[in-house]
Design a protein around this motif. Sequence first.
Motif, PDB file in Angstrom:
ATOM      1  N   MET A  49     -11.415   6.108   8.209  1.00 29.94           N
ATOM      2  CA  MET A  49     -12.534   6.560   7.380  1.00 29.94           C
ATOM      3  C   MET A  49     -13.140   7.882   7.853  1.00 29.94           C
ATOM      4  O   MET A  49     -14.016   8.425   7.187  1.00 29.94           O
ATOM      5  CB  MET A  49     -13.615   5.475   7.335  1.00 29.94           C
ATOM      6  CG  MET A  49     -13.128   4.144   6.784  1.00 29.94           C
ATOM      7  SD  MET A  49     -12.535   4.207   5.088  1.00 29.94           S
ATOM      8  CE  MET A  49     -14.070   4.437   4.210  1.00 29.94           C
ATOM      9  N   ARG A  55     -17.616  11.024   1.774  1.00 31.12           N
ATOM     10  CA  ARG A  55     -17.327  10.831   0.350  1.00 31.12           C
ATOM     11  C   ARG A  55     -17.775   9.452  -0.143  1.00 31.12           C
ATOM     12  O   ARG A  55     -17.909   9.231  -1.328  1.00 31.12           O
ATOM     13  CB  ARG A  55     -15.837  10.988   0.082  1.00 31.12           C
ATOM     14  CG  ARG A  55     -15.300  12.351   0.461  1.00 31.12           C
ATOM     15  CD  ARG A  55     -13.806  12.400   0.280  1.00 31.12           C
ATOM     16  NE  ARG A  55     -13.271  13.604   0.916  1.00 31.12           N
ATOM     17  CZ  ARG A  55     -12.009  13.844   1.079  1.00 31.12           C
ATOM     18  NH1 ARG A  55     -11.108  12.978   0.647  1.00 31.12           N
ATOM     19  NH2 ARG A  55     -11.596  14.944   1.661  1.00 31.12           N
ATOM     20  N   GLN A 106       0.836  -1.199   0.000  1.00 29.82           N
ATOM     21  CA  GLN A 106       0.000   0.000   0.000  1.00 29.82           C
ATOM     22  C   GLN A 106       0.871   1.249   0.000  1.00 29.82           C
ATOM     23  O   GLN A 106       0.634   2.195  -0.750  1.00 29.82           O
ATOM     24  CB  GLN A 106      -0.935  -0.001   1.204  1.00 29.82           C
ATOM     25  CG  GLN A 106      -1.840   1.211   1.277  1.00 29.82           C
ATOM     26  CD  GLN A 106      -2.787   1.305   0.096  1.00 29.82           C
ATOM     27  OE1 GLN A 106      -3.331   0.298  -0.362  1.00 29.82           O
ATOM     28  NE2 GLN A 106      -2.987   2.497  -0.420  1.00 29.82           N
ATOM     29  N   GLN A 153      -9.757   9.438  -2.289  1.00 30.96           N
ATOM     30  CA  GLN A 153      -8.925   8.955  -1.197  1.00 30.96           C
ATOM     31  C   GLN A 153      -7.745   9.899  -1.007  1.00 30.96           C
ATOM     32  O   GLN A 153      -7.363  10.625  -1.919  1.00 30.96           O
ATOM     33  CB  GLN A 153      -8.440   7.541  -1.498  1.00 30.96           C
ATOM     34  CG  GLN A 153      -9.570   6.545  -1.593  1.00 30.96           C
ATOM     35  CD  GLN A 153      -9.109   5.155  -1.959  1.00 30.96           C
ATOM     36  OE1 GLN A 153      -7.989   4.759  -1.677  1.00 30.96           O
ATOM     37  NE2 GLN A 153      -9.991   4.394  -2.590  1.00 30.96           N
ATOM     38  N   GLU A 154      -7.187   9.870   0.201  1.00 33.88           N
ATOM     39  CA  GLU A 154      -6.030  10.709   0.502  1.00 33.88           C
ATOM     40  C   GLU A 154      -5.049   9.933   1.368  1.00 33.88           C
ATOM     41  O   GLU A 154      -5.452   9.039   2.123  1.00 33.88           O
ATOM     42  CB  GLU A 154      -6.472  11.998   1.184  1.00 33.88           C
ATOM     43  CG  GLU A 154      -7.339  11.778   2.403  1.00 33.88           C
ATOM     44  CD  GLU A 154      -8.000  13.054   2.900  1.00 33.88           C
ATOM     45  OE1 GLU A 154      -7.881  13.313   4.103  1.00 33.88           O
ATOM     46  OE2 GLU A 154      -8.603  13.766   2.092  1.00 33.88           O
ATOM     47  N   LEU A 173     -16.048   3.970  -2.369  1.00 37.89           N
ATOM     48  CA  LEU A 173     -15.202   5.157  -2.287  1.00 37.89           C
ATOM     49  C   LEU A 173     -14.241   5.119  -3.472  1.00 37.89           C
ATOM     50  O   LEU A 173     -13.374   4.252  -3.550  1.00 37.89           O
ATOM     51  CB  LEU A 173     -14.419   5.186  -0.969  1.00 37.89           C
ATOM     52  CG  LEU A 173     -13.500   6.382  -0.751  1.00 37.89           C
ATOM     53  CD1 LEU A 173     -14.290   7.687  -0.668  1.00 37.89           C
ATOM     54  CD2 LEU A 173     -12.664   6.187   0.503  1.00 37.89           C
ATOM     55  N   TYR A 190      -7.639   1.636   7.469  1.00 39.13           N
ATOM     56  CA  TYR A 190      -8.255   2.742   6.748  1.00 39.13           C
ATOM     57  C   TYR A 190      -8.894   3.631   7.810  1.00 39.13           C
ATOM     58  O   TYR A 190      -9.776   3.183   8.543  1.00 39.13           O
ATOM     59  CB  TYR A 190      -9.372   2.257   5.818  1.00 39.13           C
ATOM     60  CG  TYR A 190      -8.930   1.468   4.612  1.00 39.13           C
ATOM     61  CD1 TYR A 190      -8.583   2.108   3.433  1.00 39.13           C
ATOM     62  CD2 TYR A 190      -8.904   0.074   4.640  1.00 39.13           C
ATOM     63  CE1 TYR A 190      -8.223   1.380   2.308  1.00 39.13           C
ATOM     64  CE2 TYR A 190      -8.536  -0.653   3.525  1.00 39.13           C
ATOM     65  CZ  TYR A 190      -8.195   0.011   2.357  1.00 39.13           C
ATOM     66  OH  TYR A 190      -7.836  -0.715   1.254  1.00 39.13           O
ATOM     67  N   LEU A 233     -12.466   1.551  -3.412  1.00 33.79           N
ATOM     68  CA  LEU A 233     -12.783   0.688  -2.288  1.00 33.79           C
ATOM     69  C   LEU A 233     -14.276   0.417  -2.208  1.00 33.79           C
ATOM     70  O   LEU A 233     -15.078   1.350  -2.188  1.00 33.79           O
ATOM     71  CB  LEU A 233     -12.316   1.353  -0.984  1.00 33.79           C
ATOM     72  CG  LEU A 233     -12.647   0.638   0.322  1.00 33.79           C
ATOM     73  CD1 LEU A 233     -11.891  -0.681   0.422  1.00 33.79           C
ATOM     74  CD2 LEU A 233     -12.307   1.536   1.508  1.00 33.79           C
ATOM     75  N   TYR A 244      -3.958   4.583  -6.335  1.00 36.69           N
ATOM     76  CA  TYR A 244      -4.964   4.232  -5.336  1.00 36.69           C
ATOM     77  C   TYR A 244      -6.017   3.365  -6.014  1.00 36.69           C
ATOM     78  O   TYR A 244      -6.382   3.595  -7.162  1.00 36.69           O
ATOM     79  CB  TYR A 244      -5.620   5.495  -4.770  1.00 36.69           C
ATOM     80  CG  TYR A 244      -4.678   6.331  -3.952  1.00 36.69           C
ATOM     81  CD1 TYR A 244      -4.615   6.195  -2.575  1.00 36.69           C
ATOM     82  CD2 TYR A 244      -3.835   7.249  -4.561  1.00 36.69           C
ATOM     83  CE1 TYR A 244      -3.740   6.954  -1.818  1.00 36.69           C
ATOM     84  CE2 TYR A 244      -2.954   8.013  -3.818  1.00 36.69           C
ATOM     85  CZ  TYR A 244      -2.911   7.861  -2.444  1.00 36.69           C
ATOM     86  OH  TYR A 244      -2.040   8.608  -1.710  1.00 36.69           O
ATOM     87  N   MET A 272      -5.560   8.881   5.147  1.00 45.57           N
ATOM     88  CA  MET A 272      -6.543   7.890   5.585  1.00 45.57           C
ATOM     89  C   MET A 272      -5.929   6.500   5.777  1.00 45.57           C
ATOM     90  O   MET A 272      -6.568   5.615   6.311  1.00 45.57           O
ATOM     91  CB  MET A 272      -7.729   7.827   4.621  1.00 45.57           C
ATOM     92  CG  MET A 272      -7.426   7.228   3.272  1.00 45.57           C
ATOM     93  SD  MET A 272      -8.845   7.169   2.164  1.00 45.57           S
ATOM     94  CE  MET A 272      -9.646   5.679   2.705  1.00 45.57           C
ATOM     95  N   ALA A 284     -11.215   6.049  -6.098  1.00 47.73           N
ATOM     96  CA  ALA A 284      -9.791   6.280  -5.859  1.00 47.73           C
ATOM     97  C   ALA A 284      -9.467   7.768  -5.778  1.00 47.73           C
ATOM     98  O   ALA A 284      -8.628   8.180  -4.975  1.00 47.73           O
ATOM     99  CB  ALA A 284      -8.965   5.619  -6.961  1.00 47.73           C
ATOM    100  N   VAL A 291     -13.019  10.703   5.295  1.00 43.50           N
ATOM    101  CA  VAL A 291     -13.617  10.472   3.977  1.00 43.50           C
ATOM    102  C   VAL A 291     -15.015   9.844   4.047  1.00 43.50           C
ATOM    103  O   VAL A 291     -15.575   9.497   3.014  1.00 43.50           O
ATOM    104  CB  VAL A 291     -12.695   9.597   3.093  1.00 43.50           C
ATOM    105  CG1 VAL A 291     -11.388  10.312   2.788  1.00 43.50           C
ATOM    106  CG2 VAL A 291     -12.429   8.250   3.741  1.00 43.50           C
TER     107      VAL A 291
END
Length: 148
Positions: A137, A143, A77, A110-111, A105, A135, A89, A86, A114, A107, A140
Amino acid sequence: MATARQTLGEFGEQRVVQDCGCPKCKRPKTLVRLPPNFKCADVICDFCGYLAQVKASSAKRIDQVPKTVMGAAWEPQRQRMEAAIYFPLFLVLVTPDAQYSIFYLSADLQEPAMFKPRNPLSENARRAGWQGFLYDMTAVADRAVRVR
């Protein structure tokens, strides 16, 4: 014989494959499961090649994203994040009586913050030194889109 966690993960992958169309090409029933231990992805669209990660988690409530979700191996990862790669998910939440929901979620939402590395396993562990991640969450959760 599969562990409870492996059984939950398999259930989540099966639900995504059965209930979700491909987010990229929009075709129904084209997502298929990848072989076990495929790094960082669990399903692929057999039409357009879209890859996604699936995580299944036990939950009391299936209408909201949990604060954290257990990830997999940290090193692959981390390497993908350094390369700005990314994977989308799918998050499958499952109650004890097998009710479930699916959140998605993408890609691009994502940041790096997270993804939280866990401590490596102790030297006495069967897989000594292995390191997973969580993760986070919380940043996010708004989102993620509920798709089922």
